[in-house]
Design an enzyme around this catalytic site. Structure first.
Site, PDB file in Angstrom:
ATOM      1  CE  LYS A 206      -3.535   2.393   2.615  1.00 16.65           C
ATOM      2  NZ  LYS A 206      -4.569   2.268   3.645  1.00 16.65           N
ATOM      3  NE  ARG A 216      -5.637   9.493   3.461  1.00 18.24           N
ATOM      4  CZ  ARG A 216      -4.354   9.730   3.261  1.00 18.24           C
ATOM      5  NH1 ARG A 216      -3.911  10.979   3.254  1.00 18.24           N
ATOM      6  NH2 ARG A 216      -3.509   8.733   3.055  1.00 18.24           N
ATOM      7  CD  GLU A 246       5.758  -3.874   3.604  1.00 14.18           C
ATOM      8  OE1 GLU A 246       5.202  -4.803   4.217  1.00 14.18           O
ATOM      9  OE2 GLU A 246       6.056  -2.797   4.131  1.00 14.18           O
ATOM     10  CE  LYS A 261      -6.079   1.690  -0.408  1.00 14.92           C
ATOM     11  NZ  LYS A 261      -6.426   1.642   0.978  1.00 14.92           N
TER      12      LYS A 261
END
Ligand code: PBG
Length: 344
Positions: A206, A216, A246, A261
């Site tokens: 991400k 948001r 990751e 993402k």
């Protein structure tokens, strides 16, 4: 490119256009396909009854009270959509420094999960494991004395949050927080508490992205992505080896699904992750990508159906198995529209 490709005849033995001659021939040689079953619809839930409130930054998207989420879930399921990803807009009075509301068994998300699973059990429910809807500052974790996001303290709360989602009946939890070690924490807690079949969709790669701005404002954490800097935990968008690192860690820790993402500007990452690990890999076409498309559609710069299908099919071509997209419902309707056989 392999030798077989080079060894093919040159013009006129090879004419690439031969296979593009007609719709049915193009259908035969088509390499990837977008099906309704690979679409995941994100929905925003808020407190109340029969309440629907437009999200200013995302044309056509509303925050819905749980009863209306249920109505929407029924429609989406009947269209053949496989899953919902639900995100809460939490009232200011319920936000706090240590996010107690995040694991309240009677909290907004927990109640919504129960309601939807009761009436639409076949629809998969994916929940968001992250603290940003619950913190007063909008970060995905709690702060230490120096104002830095405290990784290990955050993990403890995330684990409680994820357990409360599993208890309510979530099929898959989606940790989108980017703390280190949280997948291991969640997996161990699930094993210990008889939730061995609850899935983990890890937001593994991400990126700290400007494309999250409209989301948001949808969940009420800030007005724009410039307001809040998440780069001490989300990834630097200059990097791609780090994304593989990751993903490798999350798989070792017990992730079932990897998520990348944002989506469209990160197709290279999706492709590398799929090639490298060959495990279920999902993509998130995020709020900013959605709104960008909507504005261009509104201005008649793009044809709506055609651009939605192209933008989503690109994810399949890159190697994504499923796609979280605010266009999920519309894409399902486009695929099913009579006369749209080119999309099936
Ligand atoms: C935060 C979270 C974000 C999104 C999903 N979960 C935003 C962020 O990291 O600030 C973004 C989704 C979107 O933009 O559609 N846990």
């Amino acid at each position: 490119m392999s030798n077989t490709t080079y060894n093919r005849g040159l013009f006129p033995k090879t004419r690439m256009r031969r296979n593009r001659k007609s719709p049915s021939l193009r259908g035969l040689v088509q390499e990837s396909n977008l099906s309704t079953s690979s679409l995941i619809q994100p929905l925003f839930v808020m407190e109340g009854n029969k309440k629907s409130e437009p999200v200013d930054t995302m044309p056509g998207i509303n925050r819905l009270s749980p009863d209306l989420i249920l109505e929407e879930a029924k429609i989406l399921s009947s269209l053949g959509i496989s899953a919902l990803a639900i995100f809460p807009a939490i009232e200011k009075s319920k936000k706090s420094l240590f996010c107690e509301e995040a694991h309240n068994p009677k909290g907004l998300i927990q109640q919504t999960i129960k309601l939807v699973k009761k009436y639409v059990p076949d629809l998969m429910l994916i929940t968001d494991v992250a603290l940003d809807p619950y913190t007063v500052h909008g970060h995905d974790g709690v702060l230490d004395q120096n104002g830095f996001i405290d990784n290990d303290e955050t993990n403890k709360i995330l684990t409680k949050q994820a357990l409360s989602h599993a208890e309510a009946g979530a099929d898959i939890v989606g940790p989108s927080d980017m703390m280190d070690g949280r997948i291991l924490n969640l997996r161990e807690a699930f094993e210990k508490n008889q939730f061995e079949n609850t899935g983990i969709m890890a937001y593994s790669a991400k990126f700290a992205s400007n494309y999250y701005g409209p989301f948001r404002s949808a969940i009420g954490t800030s007005q724009s992505s410039a307001d809040i800097d998440k780069s001490s935990y989300q990834m630097d968008f200059h990097n791609s080896d780090e994304a593989l690192h990751e993903c490798a860690l999350d798989l070792k820790e017990g992730a079932d699904i990897l998520l990348i993402k944002p989506g469209m500007p990160y197709l290279d990452i999706i492709s590398k992750v799929k090639e490298t690990f060959r495990v279920p890999t999902f993509a998130y076409q995020v709020s900013g990508e959605y709104s960008m498309h909507c504005l261009a559609i509104e201005r008649k710069i793009f044809d709506k159906d055609a651009i939605i299908m192209e933008s989503l099919t690109a994810f399949k071509r890159a190697g994504a198995d499923a796609i979280l997209t605010y266009f999920a419902k519309e894409a399902a309707q486009i695929i099913q529209k009579p006369g749209n056989s080119q999309y099936r």
